[in-house]
Design a protein around this motif. Sequence first.
Motif, mmCIF file in Angstrom:
data_model
loop_
_atom_site.group_PDB
_atom_site.id
_atom_site.type_symbol
_atom_site.label_atom_id
_atom_site.label_comp_id
_atom_site.label_asym_id
_atom_site.label_seq_id
_atom_site.Cartn_x
_atom_site.Cartn_y
_atom_site.Cartn_z
ATOM 1 N N LYS A 45 1.129 -23.381 -38.742
ATOM 2 C CA LYS A 45 1.460 -22.098 -38.106
ATOM 3 C C LYS A 45 2.132 -21.161 -39.107
ATOM 4 N N VAL A 46 2.983 -21.701 -39.971
ATOM 5 C CA VAL A 46 3.612 -20.898 -41.028
ATOM 6 C C VAL A 46 2.527 -20.325 -41.932
ATOM 7 N N ILE A 47 1.574 -21.163 -42.314
ATOM 8 C CA ILE A 47 0.472 -20.723 -43.185
ATOM 9 C C ILE A 47 -0.327 -19.618 -42.513
ATOM 10 N N GLN A 48 -0.651 -19.790 -41.247
ATOM 11 C CA GLN A 48 -1.405 -18.763 -40.514
ATOM 12 C C GLN A 48 -0.629 -17.450 -40.461
ATOM 13 N N LEU A 49 0.674 -17.524 -40.189
ATOM 14 C CA LEU A 49 1.498 -16.323 -40.114
ATOM 15 C C LEU A 49 1.627 -15.624 -41.464
ATOM 16 N N SER A 50 1.472 -16.364 -42.560
ATOM 17 C CA SER A 50 1.600 -15.758 -43.892
ATOM 18 C C SER A 50 0.382 -14.916 -44.256
ATOM 19 N N GLY A 51 -0.785 -15.243 -43.709
ATOM 20 C CA GLY A 51 -2.009 -14.515 -44.017
ATOM 21 C C GLY A 51 -2.567 -14.798 -45.397
ATOM 22 N N GLU A 95 9.329 -15.571 -44.859
ATOM 23 C CA GLU A 95 8.997 -14.571 -43.837
ATOM 24 C C GLU A 95 8.205 -15.158 -42.675
ATOM 25 N N PRO A 96 7.122 -15.919 -42.931
ATOM 26 C CA PRO A 96 6.404 -16.502 -41.784
ATOM 27 C C PRO A 96 7.226 -17.597 -41.054
ATOM 28 N N LEU A 97 8.081 -18.322 -41.789
ATOM 29 C CA LEU A 97 8.942 -19.330 -41.167
ATOM 30 C C LEU A 97 9.920 -18.646 -40.213
ATOM 31 N N ALA A 98 10.454 -17.487 -40.626
ATOM 32 C CA ALA A 98 11.368 -16.725 -39.760
ATOM 33 C C ALA A 98 10.652 -16.290 -38.474
ATOM 34 N N LYS A 99 9.386 -15.877 -38.595
ATOM 35 C CA LYS A 99 8.608 -15.490 -37.409
ATOM 36 C C LYS A 99 8.387 -16.678 -36.498
ATOM 37 N N LEU A 100 8.062 -17.825 -37.075
ATOM 38 C CA LEU A 100 7.820 -19.030 -36.278
ATOM 39 C C LEU A 100 9.079 -19.461 -35.539
ATOM 40 N N LEU A 101 10.218 -19.361 -36.192
ATOM 41 C CA LEU A 101 11.472 -19.868 -35.624
ATOM 42 C C LEU A 101 12.196 -18.831 -34.753
ATOM 43 N N ALA A 102 11.703 -17.609 -34.699
ATOM 44 C CA ALA A 102 12.391 -16.554 -33.917
ATOM 45 C C ALA A 102 12.331 -16.829 -32.426
ATOM 46 N N ALA A 123 7.174 -14.373 -49.327
ATOM 47 C CA ALA A 123 6.050 -13.913 -48.509
ATOM 48 C C ALA A 123 5.325 -15.027 -47.761
ATOM 49 N N HIS A 124 5.258 -16.218 -48.355
ATOM 50 C CA HIS A 124 4.425 -17.272 -47.766
ATOM 51 C C HIS A 124 5.204 -18.422 -47.151
ATOM 52 N N TYR A 125 6.509 -18.463 -47.367
ATOM 53 C CA TYR A 125 7.350 -19.479 -46.734
ATOM 54 C C TYR A 125 8.387 -18.816 -45.817
#
Length: 187
Positions: free
Chosen positions: A77-83, A180-187, A176-178
């Motif tokens: 999911k982190v990878i997907q959110l990173s684009g 930021e997307p990790l923050a979105k996943l954990l929000a 950008a790839h760890y």
Amino acid sequence: MSGRNNLAPTTNGPTRRQAIVGVAIAFGGLALGSTKVWAGAEQEIFRTAESIHQEPVFKANRKRVYEALTDAKQFDKVIQLSGVMQSMHLPDKPAEISREVGGAFMLFGGYITGRHVELVPNERIVQAWRTGGWAPGVYSIAKFELVEQGSGTKIVFDHTGFPKGEAEVLASGWKAHYWEPLAKLLA
């Protein structure tokens, strides 16, 4: 005759301090005499190694952050959110993450690979980490220290041992790839 006079050394040899100084001078002289033999060793030591230190903070407890970094489905999911998969045209392979010390991981379609050097649940992850663009056998060390920060978690992150000249691109990649997307996943 007082008892103090009986404490004086009975030999005329050097004092312990003099003996230590003499030995140090002797070994120092030996070392100085061998500088030609070891002169090349100085060329083997590089004092300009690059490193990365970052401290991102997340609105989740340490257990949740640890799980997101060590569970393959969550990290997908982190990878997907990173684009990044689309932007770098990486193969669409799911993340593989061993949960054992010494176990392998493969992230971002196999572009990032390595092994877990240390896993302390909810506290620390240390990885031998590499990108697919590095020469074979070249690994760096990525250390994630999970620190309680109020109701959230701060990752004290250190990345060392990567090829010279890679620091800037790696530092921006971690953000950008760890983070930021990790923050979105954990929000």
